[in-house]
Every structure is written in C-alpha cells, then in structure tokens.
Scaffold this active site. Sequence first.
Site, PDB file in Angstrom:
ATOM      1  N   GLU A 155     -13.596  12.202   8.769  1.00 26.83           N
ATOM      2  CA  GLU A 155     -13.349  13.290  10.032  1.00 26.83           C
ATOM      3  C   GLU A 155     -11.860  13.781   9.728  1.00 26.83           C
ATOM      4  OE1 GLU A 155     -14.225  11.983  13.615  1.00 26.83           O
ATOM      5  OE2 GLU A 155     -13.614  13.719  14.680  1.00 26.83           O
ATOM      6  N   ARG A 184     -15.895  -3.611   7.195  1.00 25.66           N
ATOM      7  CA  ARG A 184     -14.548  -2.803   7.010  1.00 25.66           C
ATOM      8  C   ARG A 184     -13.714  -3.738   6.307  1.00 25.66           C
ATOM      9  NH1 ARG A 184     -14.160   1.081  10.965  1.00 25.66           N
ATOM     10  NH2 ARG A 184     -12.223   1.471  10.684  1.00 25.66           N
ATOM     11  N   LYS A 240      -7.100   4.598  13.150  1.00 29.09           N
ATOM     12  CA  LYS A 240      -6.688   6.022  13.124  1.00 29.09           C
ATOM     13  C   LYS A 240      -5.837   6.410  14.557  1.00 29.09           C
ATOM     14  CE  LYS A 240      -9.653   8.913  10.813  1.00 29.09           C
ATOM     15  NZ  LYS A 240     -10.715   9.738  10.700  1.00 29.09           N
TER      16      LYS A 240
HETATM   17  P1  ATP Z   1     -10.703   4.670  12.138  1.00 27.38           P
HETATM   18  O1  ATP Z   1     -11.537   3.833  12.619  1.00 27.38           O
HETATM   19  O2  ATP Z   1      -9.550   4.556  11.477  1.00 27.38           O
HETATM   20  O3  ATP Z   1     -10.404   6.036  13.282  1.00 27.38           O
HETATM   21  P2  ATP Z   1     -12.954   6.284  11.042  1.00 27.38           P
HETATM   22  O4  ATP Z   1     -13.945   5.526  10.604  1.00 27.38           O
HETATM   23  O5  ATP Z   1     -13.072   6.948  12.548  1.00 27.38           O
HETATM   24  O6  ATP Z   1     -11.550   5.563  11.012  1.00 27.38           O
HETATM   25  P3  ATP Z   1     -13.540   8.382   9.253  1.00 27.38           P
HETATM   26  O7  ATP Z   1     -12.933   9.428   9.173  1.00 27.38           O
HETATM   27  O8  ATP Z   1     -14.898   8.495  10.290  1.00 27.38           O
HETATM   28  O9  ATP Z   1     -12.750   7.491  10.090  1.00 27.38           O
HETATM   29  O10 ATP Z   1     -13.815   7.595   8.291  1.00 27.38           O
HETATM   30  C1  ATP Z   1     -14.482   8.182   6.693  1.00 27.38           C
HETATM   31  C2  ATP Z   1     -15.277   6.638   5.962  1.00 27.38           C
HETATM   32  O11 ATP Z   1     -14.169   5.922   5.858  1.00 27.38           O
HETATM   33  C3  ATP Z   1     -16.264   6.316   7.195  1.00 27.38           C
HETATM   34  O12 ATP Z   1     -17.259   6.147   6.012  1.00 27.38           O
HETATM   35  C4  ATP Z   1     -15.726   4.876   7.146  1.00 27.38           C
HETATM   36  O13 ATP Z   1     -16.744   4.062   7.501  1.00 27.38           O
HETATM   37  C5  ATP Z   1     -14.702   4.709   6.260  1.00 27.38           C
HETATM   38  N1  ATP Z   1     -13.713   3.664   6.938  1.00 27.38           N
HETATM   39  C6  ATP Z   1     -12.899   3.903   7.754  1.00 27.38           C
HETATM   40  N2  ATP Z   1     -12.316   2.747   8.154  1.00 27.38           N
HETATM   41  C7  ATP Z   1     -12.547   1.902   7.124  1.00 27.38           C
HETATM   42  C8  ATP Z   1     -12.040   0.461   6.808  1.00 27.38           C
HETATM   43  N3  ATP Z   1     -11.307  -0.189   7.634  1.00 27.38           N
HETATM   44  N4  ATP Z   1     -12.654  -0.113   5.818  1.00 27.38           N
HETATM   45  C9  ATP Z   1     -13.622   0.582   4.909  1.00 27.38           C
HETATM   46  N5  ATP Z   1     -14.068   1.640   5.303  1.00 27.38           N
HETATM   47  C10 ATP Z   1     -13.629   2.436   6.075  1.00 27.38           C
HETATM   48 MG    MG Z   2     -15.576   7.354  12.240  1.00 30.95          MG
END
Ligand code: ATP
Ligand code: MG
Length: 582
Positions: free
Chosen positions: A58, A284, A294
């Site tokens: 995102e 994760r 984020k």
């Molecule tokens: P955050 O939790 O930091 O806000 P998010 O999951 O909202 O991150 P996205 O942009 O939706 O951020 O994530 C893109 C991809 O990265 C998703 O498929 C998510 O599952 C993966 N992702 C995010 N954080 C991690 C992590 N700590 N380890 C592995 N994959 C991750």
């Molecule tokens: Mg997300």
Amino acid sequence: MGAFEYCGARPEAILLNLHFQRQTMTEPVRSSNFLRTILREDLESGRASAVATRFPPEPNGYLHIGHAKSICVNFGLAQEFGGTCNLRFDDTNPDTEDTEYVDSIIRDVQWLGFEWNGEVRYASDYFPRLYEWARHLVESGLAYVCELSPEDTRLYRGTLTEPGRDSPFRGRPAAESLALLEEMRAGRVEEGKMTLRAKIDMSSPNLNLRDPVLYRVKHAVHHRTGDTWHIYPSYDFAHGQEDAIEGISHSICTLEFEDHRPLYDWFIEHLPVPARPRQYEFARLNLSYTVTSKRKLKQLVEESHVEGWDDPRMPTVSGLRRRGLTPASLRDFVERTGVSRSESVVDLGVLEFCIRDDLDKNAPRAMCVLRPLRVVLRNFDAGAQQTLRAPCHPSREDLGTRELPFGRELWIDRDDFRVEPEKDFKRLVLGQEVRLRNAYVIRAEEVVRDAAGEIVELVCSYDPDTLGKNPADGRKVKGVIHWVAAAGAVDCEVRLYDRLFVDASPDAAEGGFLANLNARSLEILAGCKAEASLSGATTGQRFQFEREGYFCLDPRRGEGDVPVFNRTIGLRDTWASASKGA
Ligand code: ATP
Ligand code: MG
C-alpha cells in the site's frame, strides 16, 4: 604484512562469529520454507500450471525490512520456480496514499535486485471491474446497501463471544440497492451514510464473514484516479479479485490475514473471476531492537526523532541502503531466517552477521583517521613525497591496488597513542615503535603540547628500511596502526550509528517505543582524514576503513561541504561481546 598482529580485530569476536558460522551459517544457505513444498506440490498435482505471485504494497509509507522479506519471498519463489511476480500497488485508500511512496517503493524493489512481470500494476486500474462485480453480487442477492451508521454497524456486528444481528437493511430488494449504489458512486451520498455489504452470515464465528463492508463512500482525491470515484473498495473486496484478474496462483501474505481467507475464498467462489488464486500466510518478520510498523516509523519521522525515512538508523529499505547495506546481504538475511508459520523475533545480530559477511568479502579496504593527531617524521625530507602501493583487499586480487601518498606529515588516531600505556596496549607509545599499516615502522620521540597541556603533535622518526619487512636487526614491533598522509588527505565527516532503541523489544517496552530511543544512536565526528584515494569515492560506495569498520559514502555532503561516510557496522559484534563480558 600477515606476520604482524593487526590491532582492531579482537580475537574473541572472531571466535564468536566462527562459532555462529559453523552452527547455523553453513553454505549454501537454504533454510526451511514451507511455501516451497506447497508450490512444488501444486505444480506436480496440476493445481497450478505455473507459479504467479505478487508483491502488493500500500503506497502509504516507505518500505521496511519486513516488506523486504515479503519481496524476497514473493520474487524469490517466482524465480526459483520459473514463474512470475507482479508489483501491484494496493492503492484503495486515497486518504493516506501518495506518489512519493509509489516512487520510493519502485526504487526499493529494483534496488533489492528484482524484476517484476510486465508493467507496474495498480489496484485502482481495476476499480471499474470491481464495481461491476459488486453489482453482480447485489443482483445475485449476495450484497446490499446498508444505512447503519459506522457506530451501529459495529454494535450489530457482535463480538467474538456473541453473534451479530442482521442489519434492518439486509432484506432490501436488489433493485433498490443497485440504485443506491449508483448514487454512492456518483458522489450524491455523504460519507458514513451508506456502505455496500456482502450478505454472508451475521452469526459466523469468524467476524470477517459477518456481512463485511465492500464499499465505503469517500469524497477524496485519489493520486491516480482523481475525483472519478466517490466510493472505495475495502481491502477484502479488492485483494483476491485483483489476484484473480492478474492470474495469481499463490497469494502470499502475512498471518494477520489468515482469518480473512474464508472471505477471500467466498468472493472467488461467488464472482465470475477469470482465475482461482489461493491465499497462503507466513509469519511476519520481527527483529529485535527494531520497530516494523509503518505507523510507528512514520511517527519517528514526523516527530523528528530521526532525520527522515532514509535516516541510516531506520529499518526502512531506504535507510538501510543509505547506511550501506547491500541488497545481497538483505537477500541472504531473508534466506537464512526462513519462512514459517510460527511467530518469532529474529536477533538483530543475524542481520549484522550477514552484512559483515558480505562486506568483508567485497568491500575494498581504505584508511581513515577518525580522531586525527598530527605526526611529523623528523628524518623525512620536508620537500619529499613517496607513493606507496597497497592492495585494496587482502584476498581479492581482482579488486586491485591503490596508491598511498607518504610524506613528512601524517595523521594517526589519538586513541592509538599513549604517553603512559595501560597493560596490553600494543599501539604507539612514547619512546617506542609501531608499524604503520602498508608502510614503515615509526618511533615516537617527543610530544608537542598546547598551552592547555593537550597533545597536538607527535615528533617521530621512521625507519626507511622497514617497508614491507621487519627491522633488519631483529627488533620486534608488535602493533600495527592505520594512518593517512597529510598531503592529499580528504577532509571528511564520519557518522557512527548505533541501535535506535535501547530495549530489545521496543514495542513492548515500558512507556512505549518512543520512551526507548537510544540517545547515543548517532555520533558525528567532524574533521576526519581519509586517504587520498577516497577523493574519487562515489555515493553509496562501501569500504572497510581498516580497524574501524565498514563505511558508505552518504548522498549528502556534510558541514563545510565535505563528504560524509556513514558507518554501516563495526568490525565486530560489540553487543555480543559486551553481554558476554557482563
Ligand atoms: P505495516 O504493518 O508496517 O503497516 P503493512 O502490512 O500495512 O505494513 P503493506 O503495504 O500492506 O504494509 O504490506 C505489503 C506486503 O508486505 C504485505 O503482503 C504484507 O503482508 C507484507 N509485510 C508487511 N510487514 C511485513 C513483515 N514484518 N514481515 C513480512 N512481511 C510483511
Ligand atoms: Mg497492510
């Protein structure tokens, strides 16, 4: 020079790393990854004819090391199985998204070394199709326009222990819902007044199936579609359908989406989608001394606890890049930590190991004096100048050699000199000898002090017969120190970084993560002197400054328009040896 003891690489650290290496770091690295097994079985059984994955960020922030893991997993599996991986921006929430983030994410994925399949894709490109599918659900009696307020929607949903209640709008005729949906789309409905909801099961034990929201009214300007849309799809309604449109075979995400999988499957089941992707979840990446959310990273930036998203202390991909990490070390780190379904916290030391391992093999050596002390060689001709030559790497001949100017005036590090040495001090002591790395043996003969009594200069003599060889009369010279000739020295600034948090689990720490910031995470050293060859260094270039650690040239210049070198990491794991000694 191999016969000399080279101060700096302390034996206990080397032992620790070797131990680590023997136990868990044997080549080739191929850690456990249950997804590999699934992919192999799906290809063998014909469930999938080819592997097609995607990375769906995102664009509401910069990518962090957790995303780097997801990138390596998705692109890595596609590569391994001869498949494809798409880069798709999940831009369904115009309030928080921005093209600045889109650009940074594209750059980060490229930097990590991956190539996506075809064009960059955007969820917003599928808005028309999603809208058609929403209408399809309404027409099939599987969705309705609901006028409960956000507050009531929550109350009606029930809890984990109590079933929900049907919305009073649930039985509304399809034609009425279609008309209202069109009103919503056209921008004639206020935010919060109506939603489109799937008609599934208000008493399902899975809250995600209690008539989830498919569309919300939002009068915002979208970074790509402008004001075309006044309704935006929910993550759940968008994600699986986008996967299906793109022919994704394996939709890989993190475990928090496990409970959403039944809904993912429900949409695929009830819509005329062109493919049947399946969702798989993994745990994760959590890293000690690090926050990977984020929202929290954004807070660090917005409240100026760091310099920006690319501050070298940040676990963002752009911060790690500026810090000097290599894409290879990050990919190696992801491979070593494996992919599983059980939650764990990876020790930051593992990442640090991967960085050191890569840089030790690949970074050219150079000398830089961080806390300069002037040395004058009284028996070296004032007007004379020599050019010595040194290998750029102890074992990589392919990295070539470099020229080292040598003259009457030199810089050495203040910490490498003592008038009265402590026990075991093997560097330069008044009245004694030390070897200058890649050069001669010198003897400290006299100190010059300023009015305040501080040492400002050392008068030394050098032994011209010791270049690349021991003193002829059998004198033993134990220590070796680094140095830089004053003529041609590059004035520079050096930034030493330490962990951003003092607590290993900043998220769980008392007072929250902000109460846990390490006040000493950045030390700026001005007036450093780097060897002449570094005048040609380019942004992002990495070096081992001998006896000091690994450094990388920053994109920005420092005070006085001098180059800035960021310390990527020290030569040894000070944290491990500190806790060992405690
Ligand atoms: P955050 O939790 O930091 O806000 P998010 O999951 O909202 O991150 P996205 O942009 O939706 O951020 O994530 C893109 C991809 O990265 C998703 O498929 C998510 O599952 C993966 N992702 C995010 N954080 C991690 C992590 N700590 N380890 C592995 N994959 C991750
Ligand atoms: Mg997300």
